[in-house]
Design a protein around this motif. Structure first.
Motif, PDB file in Angstrom:
ATOM      1  N   ASP A  10      -3.159  -5.608   3.235  1.00 33.40           N
ATOM      2  CA  ASP A  10      -2.246  -5.737   2.105  1.00 33.40           C
ATOM      3  C   ASP A  10      -0.874  -5.204   2.496  1.00 33.40           C
ATOM      4  O   ASP A  10      -0.769  -4.163   3.163  1.00 33.40           O
ATOM      5  CB  ASP A  10      -2.795  -4.961   0.905  1.00 33.40           C
ATOM      6  CG  ASP A  10      -1.952  -5.187  -0.336  1.00 33.40           C
ATOM      7  OD1 ASP A  10      -1.274  -6.220  -0.399  1.00 33.40           O
ATOM      8  OD2 ASP A  10      -1.974  -4.316  -1.234  1.00 33.40           O
ATOM      9  N   CYS A  11       0.175  -5.896   2.108  1.00 33.84           N
ATOM     10  CA  CYS A  11       1.536  -5.459   2.400  1.00 33.84           C
ATOM     11  C   CYS A  11       2.068  -4.650   1.220  1.00 33.84           C
ATOM     12  O   CYS A  11       2.087  -5.147   0.073  1.00 33.84           O
ATOM     13  CB  CYS A  11       2.435  -6.670   2.659  1.00 33.84           C
ATOM     14  SG  CYS A  11       2.019  -7.562   4.183  1.00 33.84           S
ATOM     15  N   ARG A  12       2.548  -3.428   1.530  1.00 35.53           N
ATOM     16  CA  ARG A  12       2.980  -2.506   0.483  1.00 35.53           C
ATOM     17  C   ARG A  12       4.408  -2.044   0.738  1.00 35.53           C
ATOM     18  O   ARG A  12       4.876  -2.017   1.871  1.00 35.53           O
ATOM     19  CB  ARG A  12       2.066  -1.286   0.429  1.00 35.53           C
ATOM     20  CG  ARG A  12       0.594  -1.593   0.196  1.00 35.53           C
ATOM     21  CD  ARG A  12      -0.181  -0.306   0.081  1.00 35.53           C
ATOM     22  NE  ARG A  12      -1.571  -0.513  -0.269  1.00 35.53           N
ATOM     23  CZ  ARG A  12      -2.387   0.477  -0.639  1.00 35.53           C
ATOM     24  NH1 ARG A  12      -1.925   1.720  -0.683  1.00 35.53           N
ATOM     25  NH2 ARG A  12      -3.633   0.216  -0.951  1.00 35.53           N
TER      26      ARG A  12
ATOM     27  N   CYS B 106       3.317  -7.899   8.166  1.00 40.42           N
ATOM     28  CA  CYS B 106       4.166  -7.953   6.983  1.00 40.42           C
ATOM     29  C   CYS B 106       5.607  -8.288   7.363  1.00 40.42           C
ATOM     30  O   CYS B 106       6.026  -8.115   8.509  1.00 40.42           O
ATOM     31  CB  CYS B 106       4.131  -6.612   6.243  1.00 40.42           C
ATOM     32  SG  CYS B 106       2.480  -6.172   5.650  1.00 40.42           S
TER      33      CYS B 106
ATOM     34  N   CYS C 273       4.187 -11.382   3.165  1.00 38.59           N
ATOM     35  CA  CYS C 273       3.371 -11.445   4.386  1.00 38.59           C
ATOM     36  C   CYS C 273       4.014 -12.394   5.397  1.00 38.59           C
ATOM     37  O   CYS C 273       4.418 -13.511   5.063  1.00 38.59           O
ATOM     38  CB  CYS C 273       1.961 -11.911   4.036  1.00 38.59           C
ATOM     39  SG  CYS C 273       0.821 -11.877   5.429  1.00 38.59           S
TER      40      CYS C 273
ATOM     41  N   CYS D 291      -0.832 -14.284   8.152  1.00 35.49           N
ATOM     42  CA  CYS D 291      -2.030 -13.928   7.390  1.00 35.49           C
ATOM     43  C   CYS D 291      -3.232 -14.707   7.893  1.00 35.49           C
ATOM     44  O   CYS D 291      -3.115 -15.746   8.539  1.00 35.49           O
ATOM     45  CB  CYS D 291      -1.812 -14.184   5.892  1.00 35.49           C
ATOM     46  SG  CYS D 291      -1.502 -15.931   5.501  1.00 35.49           S
TER      47      CYS D 291
ATOM     48  N   SER E 161       1.286 -15.064   1.220  1.00 38.41           N
ATOM     49  CA  SER E 161       2.010 -14.410   0.136  1.00 38.41           C
ATOM     50  C   SER E 161       3.439 -14.114   0.582  1.00 38.41           C
ATOM     51  O   SER E 161       3.716 -13.983   1.786  1.00 38.41           O
ATOM     52  CB  SER E 161       1.297 -13.118  -0.278  1.00 38.41           C
ATOM     53  OG  SER E 161       1.171 -12.252   0.822  1.00 38.41           O
TER      54      SER E 161
ATOM     55  N   LYS F 275      -5.605 -13.564   0.843  1.00 40.99           N
ATOM     56  CA  LYS F 275      -5.801 -12.176   0.437  1.00 40.99           C
ATOM     57  C   LYS F 275      -5.761 -11.188   1.607  1.00 40.99           C
ATOM     58  O   LYS F 275      -5.850  -9.980   1.379  1.00 40.99           O
ATOM     59  CB  LYS F 275      -7.145 -12.022  -0.289  1.00 40.99           C
ATOM     60  CG  LYS F 275      -7.225 -12.807  -1.582  1.00 40.99           C
ATOM     61  CD  LYS F 275      -8.559 -12.574  -2.263  1.00 40.99           C
ATOM     62  CE  LYS F 275      -8.638 -13.341  -3.587  1.00 40.99           C
ATOM     63  NZ  LYS F 275      -9.929 -13.129  -4.268  1.00 40.99           N
ATOM     64  N   PHE F 276      -5.640 -11.674   2.824  1.00 41.27           N
ATOM     65  CA  PHE F 276      -5.674 -10.766   3.979  1.00 41.27           C
ATOM     66  C   PHE F 276      -4.485 -11.063   4.881  1.00 41.27           C
ATOM     67  O   PHE F 276      -4.446 -12.091   5.567  1.00 41.27           O
ATOM     68  CB  PHE F 276      -6.977 -10.918   4.764  1.00 41.27           C
ATOM     69  CG  PHE F 276      -7.219  -9.807   5.742  1.00 41.27           C
ATOM     70  CD1 PHE F 276      -7.918  -8.672   5.376  1.00 41.27           C
ATOM     71  CD2 PHE F 276      -6.736  -9.892   7.038  1.00 41.27           C
ATOM     72  CE1 PHE F 276      -8.145  -7.646   6.265  1.00 41.27           C
ATOM     73  CE2 PHE F 276      -6.946  -8.864   7.948  1.00 41.27           C
ATOM     74  CZ  PHE F 276      -7.660  -7.737   7.556  1.00 41.27           C
ATOM     75  N   CYS F 277      -3.530 -10.129   4.907  1.00 42.17           N
ATOM     76  CA  CYS F 277      -2.333 -10.274   5.730  1.00 42.17           C
ATOM     77  C   CYS F 277      -2.532  -9.555   7.065  1.00 42.17           C
ATOM     78  O   CYS F 277      -3.190  -8.518   7.130  1.00 42.17           O
ATOM     79  CB  CYS F 277      -1.134  -9.696   4.978  1.00 42.17           C
ATOM     80  SG  CYS F 277       0.440  -9.970   5.829  1.00 42.17           S
TER      81      CYS F 277
END
Length: 325
Positions: free
Chosen positions: A126-128, A116, A104, A107, A101, A111-113
Protein backbone atom coordinates in the motif's frame (compact mmCIF):
# COMPACT_ATOMS: atom_id res chain seq x y z
CA UNK A 1 -49.19 -21.68 -69.74
CA UNK A 2 -46.96 -24.23 -68.11
CA UNK A 3 -44.00 -22.96 -70.05
CA UNK A 4 -44.59 -19.41 -68.78
CA UNK A 5 -44.80 -20.65 -65.17
CA UNK A 6 -41.58 -22.59 -65.47
CA UNK A 7 -39.80 -19.61 -67.01
CA UNK A 8 -41.02 -17.34 -64.14
CA UNK A 9 -39.71 -19.75 -61.51
CA UNK A 10 -36.33 -19.95 -63.15
CA UNK A 11 -36.08 -16.16 -63.30
CA UNK A 12 -36.92 -15.86 -59.56
CA UNK A 13 -34.34 -18.51 -58.62
CA UNK A 14 -31.72 -16.79 -60.70
CA UNK A 15 -32.39 -13.46 -59.03
CA UNK A 16 -32.25 -15.00 -55.54
CA UNK A 17 -28.94 -16.62 -56.35
CA UNK A 18 -27.56 -13.34 -57.66
CA UNK A 19 -28.67 -11.41 -54.56
CA UNK A 20 -27.17 -14.00 -52.22
CA UNK A 21 -23.90 -13.98 -54.05
CA UNK A 22 -23.83 -10.20 -53.92
CA UNK A 23 -24.39 -10.19 -50.16
CA UNK A 24 -21.78 -12.93 -49.64
CA UNK A 25 -19.24 -11.00 -51.67
CA UNK A 26 -19.94 -7.86 -49.65
CA UNK A 27 -19.38 -9.74 -46.33
CA UNK A 28 -16.17 -11.31 -47.59
CA UNK A 29 -14.95 -7.89 -48.74
CA UNK A 30 -15.52 -6.37 -45.25
CA UNK A 31 -13.81 -9.30 -43.52
CA UNK A 32 -10.90 -9.08 -45.90
CA UNK A 33 -10.63 -5.34 -45.17
CA UNK A 34 -10.41 -6.00 -41.41
CA UNK A 35 -7.79 -8.76 -41.70
CA UNK A 36 -5.82 -6.95 -44.33
CA UNK A 37 -5.49 -4.10 -41.82
CA UNK A 38 -3.01 -6.27 -39.91
CA UNK A 39 -0.35 -5.53 -42.45
CA UNK A 40 -1.47 -2.12 -43.72
CA UNK A 41 -3.23 -0.23 -40.90
CA UNK A 42 -1.60 -1.87 -37.74
CA UNK A 43 1.81 -0.81 -36.54
CA UNK A 44 2.21 -3.65 -34.01
CA UNK A 45 2.80 -7.25 -34.99
CA UNK A 46 0.58 -8.50 -32.13
CA UNK A 47 -2.65 -7.17 -33.68
CA UNK A 48 -5.25 -9.68 -34.77
CA UNK A 49 -7.76 -7.13 -36.14
CA UNK A 50 -7.47 -3.38 -36.42
CA UNK A 51 -8.76 -0.20 -38.02
CA UNK A 52 -7.02 2.77 -39.55
CA UNK A 53 -8.61 5.10 -37.01
CA UNK A 54 -8.43 3.18 -33.68
CA UNK A 55 -5.41 0.93 -34.27
CA UNK A 56 -5.63 -2.59 -32.85
CA UNK A 57 -9.14 -3.84 -32.17
CA UNK A 58 -8.05 -7.28 -30.90
CA UNK A 59 -4.74 -8.97 -30.13
CA UNK A 60 -3.20 -12.31 -30.81
CA UNK A 61 -3.07 -14.83 -27.92
CA UNK A 62 -0.65 -13.97 -25.08
CA UNK A 63 -0.67 -10.26 -26.03
CA UNK A 64 -2.25 -7.56 -23.87
CA UNK A 65 -4.49 -4.83 -25.27
CA UNK A 66 -3.37 -1.39 -24.10
CA UNK A 67 -5.28 1.78 -24.97
CA UNK A 68 -3.16 4.87 -25.54
CA UNK A 69 -4.88 8.28 -25.73
CA UNK A 70 -4.07 10.51 -28.69
CA UNK A 71 -6.05 13.72 -28.42
CA UNK A 72 -9.74 12.83 -28.29
CA UNK A 73 -9.35 9.27 -29.52
CA UNK A 74 -7.87 6.07 -28.09
CA UNK A 75 -5.51 3.90 -30.08
CA UNK A 76 -5.20 0.21 -29.30
CA UNK A 77 -1.72 -1.31 -28.98
CA UNK A 78 -0.92 -5.00 -28.46
CA UNK A 79 1.99 -5.61 -26.04
CA UNK A 80 3.72 -8.64 -24.57
CA UNK A 81 3.74 -6.94 -21.12
CA UNK A 82 1.95 -3.92 -19.74
CA UNK A 83 3.82 -0.61 -19.27
CA UNK A 84 4.70 1.00 -15.95
CA UNK A 85 1.62 2.02 -13.98
CA UNK A 86 -0.49 -0.81 -15.45
CA UNK A 87 -0.95 -4.49 -14.67
CA UNK A 88 -2.14 -7.27 -16.97
CA UNK A 89 -5.37 -9.22 -16.58
CA UNK A 90 -6.14 -12.31 -18.62
CA UNK A 91 -9.52 -13.71 -19.63
CA UNK A 92 -10.95 -15.98 -22.29
CA UNK A 93 -12.23 -13.06 -24.35
CA UNK A 94 -9.20 -10.76 -24.24
CA UNK A 95 -6.09 -9.80 -22.26
CA UNK A 96 -6.05 -6.17 -21.18
CA UNK A 97 -3.77 -3.71 -19.36
CA UNK A 98 -5.46 -2.17 -16.32
CA UNK A 99 -4.25 1.03 -14.69
CA UNK A 100 -2.79 0.93 -11.14
CA UNK A 101 -4.04 3.22 -8.40
CA UNK A 102 -3.04 6.89 -8.85
CA UNK A 103 -0.35 6.86 -6.12
CA UNK A 104 1.21 3.61 -7.40
CA UNK A 105 4.01 3.58 -9.99
CA UNK A 106 4.12 -0.20 -10.47
CA UNK A 107 1.66 -2.79 -9.20
CA UNK A 108 0.88 -6.48 -9.21
CA UNK A 109 -2.88 -5.92 -9.13
CA UNK A 110 -5.33 -3.23 -8.13
CA UNK A 111 -4.79 -3.82 -4.40
CA UNK A 112 -1.05 -4.60 -4.27
CA UNK A 113 1.49 -1.96 -5.26
CA UNK A 114 5.18 -2.78 -5.80
CA UNK A 115 6.58 0.76 -6.18
CA UNK A 116 5.05 4.09 -5.26
CA UNK A 117 5.14 7.44 -6.99
CA UNK A 118 7.23 10.29 -5.59
CA UNK A 119 5.77 11.56 -2.32
CA UNK A 120 4.30 8.17 -1.31
CA UNK A 121 5.91 5.33 0.66
CA UNK A 122 5.27 1.63 0.22
CA UNK A 123 4.18 -0.46 3.19
CA UNK A 124 2.81 -3.97 2.70
CA UNK A 125 1.65 -3.30 -0.86
CA UNK A 126 0.00 0.00 0.00
CA UNK A 127 1.27 3.49 -0.84
CA UNK A 128 1.02 5.92 2.08
CA UNK A 129 1.76 9.53 2.83
CA UNK A 130 3.05 8.65 6.32
CA UNK A 131 4.62 5.50 7.74
CA UNK A 132 3.56 3.63 10.92
CA UNK A 133 5.01 4.78 14.25
CA UNK A 134 7.67 2.06 14.43
CA UNK A 135 8.94 2.87 10.94
CA UNK A 136 10.53 5.79 9.06
CA UNK A 137 10.29 7.02 5.46
CA UNK A 138 13.04 6.24 2.96
CA UNK A 139 13.08 8.67 0.03
CA UNK A 140 15.59 6.60 -1.95
CA UNK A 141 13.56 3.39 -1.71
CA UNK A 142 10.15 5.10 -1.46
CA UNK A 143 9.33 2.66 1.29
CA UNK A 144 8.61 2.60 4.99
CA UNK A 145 11.68 1.08 6.64
CA UNK A 146 12.13 0.00 10.28
CA UNK A 147 13.72 2.26 12.85
CA UNK A 148 17.24 0.93 13.41
CA UNK A 149 18.89 0.56 16.83
CA UNK A 150 21.22 3.37 17.93
CA UNK A 151 24.40 1.43 17.01
CA UNK A 152 23.02 0.50 13.60
CA UNK A 153 23.26 2.66 10.49
CA UNK A 154 21.19 0.44 8.17
CA UNK A 155 18.91 -2.41 9.14
CA UNK A 156 16.30 -4.84 7.86
CA UNK A 157 14.21 -4.59 11.00
CA UNK A 158 14.63 -3.53 14.63
CA UNK A 159 16.66 -6.68 15.38
CA UNK A 160 18.70 -7.23 12.20
CA UNK A 161 21.38 -4.71 11.28
CA UNK A 162 23.09 -4.76 7.89
CA UNK A 163 25.54 -1.88 8.48
CA UNK A 164 26.86 -0.59 11.78
CA UNK A 165 27.87 2.86 12.92
CA UNK A 166 31.56 3.79 12.33
CA UNK A 167 33.92 1.97 14.70
CA UNK A 168 31.58 -1.01 15.24
CA UNK A 169 31.78 -4.49 13.73
CA UNK A 170 28.77 -6.36 12.36
CA UNK A 171 28.12 -10.02 13.17
CA UNK A 172 24.87 -11.91 12.50
CA UNK A 173 22.81 -8.74 12.35
CA UNK A 174 24.28 -7.26 15.54
CA UNK A 175 26.91 -4.54 16.10
CA UNK A 176 29.88 -5.11 18.44
CA UNK A 177 32.67 -2.91 19.74
CA UNK A 178 34.72 -6.02 20.60
CA UNK A 179 34.21 -9.23 18.66
CA UNK A 180 33.09 -12.30 20.63
CA UNK A 181 35.34 -15.26 21.38
CA UNK A 182 36.60 -17.20 18.35
CA UNK A 183 36.05 -14.10 16.18
CA UNK A 184 38.35 -11.25 15.22
CA UNK A 185 37.73 -7.81 13.70
CA UNK A 186 38.14 -7.18 9.99
CA UNK A 187 38.76 -3.46 9.55
CA UNK A 188 38.26 -3.63 5.79
CA UNK A 189 34.81 -5.23 5.94
CA UNK A 190 33.98 -3.83 9.41
CA UNK A 191 32.77 -7.29 10.38
CA UNK A 192 33.64 -9.94 12.95
CA UNK A 193 35.10 -12.88 11.06
CA UNK A 194 35.99 -16.34 12.44
CA UNK A 195 39.52 -16.78 13.70
CA UNK A 196 41.76 -19.13 11.73
CA UNK A 197 44.14 -21.23 13.82
CA UNK A 198 47.38 -22.74 12.58
CA UNK A 199 47.32 -26.34 11.43
CA UNK A 200 50.39 -28.51 10.90
CA UNK A 201 50.91 -31.94 9.41
CA UNK A 202 52.50 -35.09 10.81
CA UNK A 203 56.18 -35.30 11.78
CA UNK A 204 58.57 -36.68 9.22
CA UNK A 205 61.00 -39.51 9.99
CA UNK A 206 64.19 -38.65 11.88
CA UNK A 207 67.16 -37.98 9.62
CA UNK A 208 70.26 -40.21 9.96
CA UNK A 209 72.57 -39.30 12.80
CA UNK A 210 75.20 -36.93 11.39
CA UNK A 211 77.66 -34.23 12.23
CA UNK A 212 78.90 -31.51 9.89
CA UNK A 213 76.91 -33.16 7.14
CA UNK A 214 78.62 -36.56 7.58
CA UNK A 215 77.18 -39.77 8.98
CA UNK A 216 80.56 -41.25 9.91
CA UNK A 217 83.90 -40.35 11.39
CA UNK A 218 82.48 -38.93 14.65
CA UNK A 219 81.32 -40.38 17.91
CA UNK A 220 78.24 -38.19 18.42
CA UNK A 221 75.95 -36.24 16.12
CA UNK A 222 72.38 -34.98 15.75
CA UNK A 223 69.09 -36.13 14.23
CA UNK A 224 66.38 -33.81 12.79
CA UNK A 225 62.70 -34.10 11.90
CA UNK A 226 60.24 -31.56 10.44
CA UNK A 227 56.53 -31.04 9.66
CA UNK A 228 54.69 -28.84 7.17
CA UNK A 229 52.28 -25.96 7.90
CA UNK A 230 48.89 -26.85 6.41
CA UNK A 231 47.03 -23.67 7.44
CA UNK A 232 48.65 -20.39 8.46
CA UNK A 233 46.82 -18.53 11.24
CA UNK A 234 44.87 -15.28 10.93
CA UNK A 235 46.20 -12.19 12.80
CA UNK A 236 44.43 -13.22 16.03
CA UNK A 237 44.41 -16.97 15.47
CA UNK A 238 46.40 -19.61 17.33
CA UNK A 239 50.11 -19.50 16.36
CA UNK A 240 51.96 -22.40 14.80
CA UNK A 241 53.92 -24.80 17.04
CA UNK A 242 57.52 -25.82 16.38
CA UNK A 243 57.90 -27.29 12.92
CA UNK A 244 61.40 -28.78 13.46
CA UNK A 245 63.10 -30.75 16.25
CA UNK A 246 66.77 -31.70 16.85
CA UNK A 247 68.15 -34.30 19.27
CA UNK A 248 71.62 -35.72 20.06
CA UNK A 249 72.55 -39.19 18.89
CA UNK A 250 75.45 -41.63 18.64
CA UNK A 251 77.02 -42.19 15.23
CA UNK A 252 77.26 -45.91 14.56
CA UNK A 253 79.97 -45.81 11.89
CA UNK A 254 83.08 -44.41 13.49
CA UNK A 255 85.23 -44.86 10.39
CA UNK A 256 84.19 -43.42 7.06
CA UNK A 257 84.60 -45.56 3.91
CA UNK A 258 87.80 -44.84 1.96
CA UNK A 259 89.80 -43.59 4.94
CA UNK A 260 93.20 -45.28 5.72
CA UNK A 261 93.33 -47.42 8.85
CA UNK A 262 96.05 -45.27 10.47
CA UNK A 263 93.95 -42.09 10.15
CA UNK A 264 92.33 -42.87 13.45
CA UNK A 265 95.70 -43.55 15.10
CA UNK A 266 97.10 -40.29 13.73
CA UNK A 267 94.14 -38.42 15.05
CA UNK A 268 94.66 -40.03 18.48
CA UNK A 269 98.34 -39.10 18.40
CA UNK A 270 97.48 -35.51 17.58
CA UNK A 271 95.10 -35.44 20.50
CA UNK A 272 97.76 -36.93 22.78
CA UNK A 273 100.32 -34.41 21.57
CA UNK A 274 97.90 -31.64 22.37
CA UNK A 275 97.47 -33.11 25.85
CA UNK A 276 101.25 -33.43 26.30
CA UNK A 277 101.79 -29.85 25.19
CA UNK A 278 99.18 -28.72 27.64
CA UNK A 279 100.94 -30.75 30.41
CA UNK A 280 104.30 -29.18 29.56
CA UNK A 281 102.83 -25.71 29.66
CA UNK A 282 101.23 -26.42 33.00
CA UNK A 283 104.53 -27.78 34.43
CA UNK A 284 106.45 -24.72 33.27
CA UNK A 285 103.83 -22.53 34.82
CA UNK A 286 104.21 -24.37 38.12
CA UNK A 287 108.02 -23.97 38.02
CA UNK A 288 107.67 -20.25 37.42
CA UNK A 289 105.29 -20.02 40.32
CA UNK A 290 107.68 -22.01 42.59
CA UNK A 291 110.62 -19.87 41.52
CA UNK A 292 108.60 -16.75 42.22
CA UNK A 293 107.65 -18.07 45.66
CA UNK A 294 111.30 -18.99 46.46
CA UNK A 295 112.51 -15.57 45.39
CA UNK A 296 109.85 -13.88 47.46
CA UNK A 297 110.86 -15.86 50.54
CA UNK A 298 114.56 -15.07 50.02
CA UNK A 299 113.82 -11.39 49.64
CA UNK A 300 111.77 -11.47 52.80
CA UNK A 301 114.62 -13.17 54.69
CA UNK A 302 117.18 -10.65 53.44
CA UNK A 303 114.98 -7.78 54.43
CA UNK A 304 114.57 -9.25 57.92
CA UNK A 305 118.31 -9.67 58.42
CA UNK A 306 118.95 -6.18 57.15
CA UNK A 307 116.51 -4.76 59.67
CA UNK A 308 118.28 -6.73 62.50
CA UNK A 309 121.67 -5.46 61.49
CA UNK A 310 120.49 -1.97 61.24
CA UNK A 311 118.91 -2.18 64.65
CA UNK A 312 122.16 -3.53 66.20
CA UNK A 313 124.21 -0.72 64.74
CA UNK A 314 121.91 1.89 66.17
CA UNK A 315 122.15 0.71 69.88
CA UNK A 316 123.43 3.51 72.36
CA UNK A 317 127.10 3.40 73.56
CA UNK A 318 127.66 2.37 77.17
CA UNK A 319 130.82 3.66 79.08
CA UNK A 320 131.14 0.49 80.97
CA UNK A 321 131.37 -1.49 77.84
CA UNK A 322 134.16 0.77 76.65
CA UNK A 323 136.46 0.08 79.61
CA UNK A 324 139.18 -2.47 79.23
CA UNK A 325 139.34 -4.99 82.06
Amino acid sequence: MQLKLISFVLIILHCMDYTGCQQHNTSRHWQHKQISGVSSGCQQGGCLTCSDYNGCLSCKPRFFMHLERSGMKQIGVCMTSCPSGFYGTRSRERNTCTKCSPECDSCFNKKFCMRCRIGFYLHRGDCRNNCPEDMVRSDTQRECVPKCPAECELCVNSETCTRCQPGLYQLNGRCHRVCPDDYEPNDKLMECVPQVHCQVGEWSEWTPCSRSGRTCGFKRGQETRTRQVLQYPSPFGGPCPEISEIKDCVIIRRTCPGRRPNDRKQRRNRNNNRKDNKGVRREKKRERERARDTGDRQDSRNKTEHRHRRGHDLQPFSPKEGLVQ
